[in-house]
Design an enzyme around this catalytic site. Sequence first.
Site, PDB file in Angstrom:
ATOM      1  N   ASP A  36       0.829  -1.222   0.109  1.00 42.77           N
ATOM      2  CA  ASP A  36      -0.064  -0.033  -0.008  1.00 42.77           C
ATOM      3  C   ASP A  36       0.915   1.133  -0.096  1.00 42.77           C
ATOM      4  O   ASP A  36       1.868   1.047   0.361  1.00 42.77           O
ATOM      5  CB  ASP A  36      -0.907   0.074   1.317  1.00 42.77           C
ATOM      6  CG  ASP A  36      -2.208   0.724   1.002  1.00 42.77           C
ATOM      7  OD1 ASP A  36      -3.282   0.403   0.778  1.00 42.77           O
ATOM      8  OD2 ASP A  36      -2.016   2.002   0.955  1.00 42.77           O
ATOM      9  N   ASN A  88      -5.258  -4.991  -6.639  1.00 44.98           N
ATOM     10  CA  ASN A  88      -6.262  -4.342  -6.011  1.00 44.98           C
ATOM     11  C   ASN A  88      -6.139  -2.681  -6.036  1.00 44.98           C
ATOM     12  O   ASN A  88      -7.321  -1.907  -5.975  1.00 44.98           O
ATOM     13  CB  ASN A  88      -6.613  -4.947  -4.833  1.00 44.98           C
ATOM     14  CG  ASN A  88      -7.912  -3.983  -4.243  1.00 44.98           C
ATOM     15  OD1 ASN A  88      -8.914  -4.131  -4.550  1.00 44.98           O
ATOM     16  ND2 ASN A  88      -7.377  -3.216  -3.090  1.00 44.98           N
ATOM     17  N   TYR A 158     -11.280   6.600 -14.333  1.00 42.87           N
ATOM     18  CA  TYR A 158     -11.562   5.300 -13.941  1.00 42.87           C
ATOM     19  C   TYR A 158     -12.214   4.312 -14.817  1.00 42.87           C
ATOM     20  O   TYR A 158     -11.799   3.118 -14.837  1.00 42.87           O
ATOM     21  CB  TYR A 158     -12.413   5.595 -12.654  1.00 42.87           C
ATOM     22  CG  TYR A 158     -13.009   4.461 -11.789  1.00 42.87           C
ATOM     23  CD1 TYR A 158     -11.872   3.683 -11.045  1.00 42.87           C
ATOM     24  CD2 TYR A 158     -14.189   3.747 -11.867  1.00 42.87           C
ATOM     25  CE1 TYR A 158     -12.176   2.804  -9.954  1.00 42.87           C
ATOM     26  CE2 TYR A 158     -14.482   2.619 -11.239  1.00 42.87           C
ATOM     27  CZ  TYR A 158     -13.769   2.126 -10.403  1.00 42.87           C
ATOM     28  OH  TYR A 158     -13.731   1.094  -9.695  1.00 42.87           O
TER      29      TYR A 158
END
Length: 263
Positions: A36, A88, A158
């Site tokens: 992350d 992800n 997106y």
Amino acid sequence: MALDGRVAIVTGGAKGIGYAIARRYLHDGAKVVIADIDEKAGAAAAAELADFGEVRAVVCNVAERLHVHNLVASALDAFGDIDILVNNAGMVHKGDFLTLDEADFDRVLNVNLKGAFLCGQAVARHLVEKVKNGGPAGTIVNMSSVNAVFALPDQVGYSVSKGGLSQLTKVMALSLAQYGIRVNAIGPGSIMTDILRAVADDEAAQKKILSRTPLGRIGEPKEIAAIAAFLASDDASYITGQTIFADGGRLPLNYTVDPRKDD
């Protein structure tokens, strides 16, 4: 357990769907590296999940090749192998097509699409070498969206990135099939993450979401994690190049439904 002894990298694993996947993988016996960009959140997630199994946190900007190289090296140093990658990590940026800045478009594409390419390529190279040396084939799971099919006019980057990720999944699957390495994607609909939680108390916004969701509710991150666990397991051994949409029935819908609940 279905993933016993395997090593997984989950990008964007500190929160939301990524966190739920990391937790499910640990529950299923895997060792997990949470990648992350938010160092504090990643460390907190790893600490919270430590009771479930072996987990490490690595700071990583998936849009930067050197960061990705260090991520793979860190996973190998920590656990000696990599079997599963979940791409992800993602971001959104709201802006109308006519006024969207080029830099904002690039920023979303770099994380959502280029990041999946860089991580996928780096991990796939390790997986291929392992197969060539007689080891088991691994698997890659990309996090797509219903917006790979639909479009949001105020989420240009997106929507475009998720459409590109759909094709990237197919290209990766075909390229790696000769090694037995499987690549699939998950396309969530409306899932109760921090981003969507903001509308939980907004009756009008919730009604709009439910009007396009035949099952009549918002999904939970653990439901996406269950699909990620299935795709990473041997139960999905003949599935590659596919996107599983978990959207409460939204994709087949060609009209709106009544979101009212029975009293």
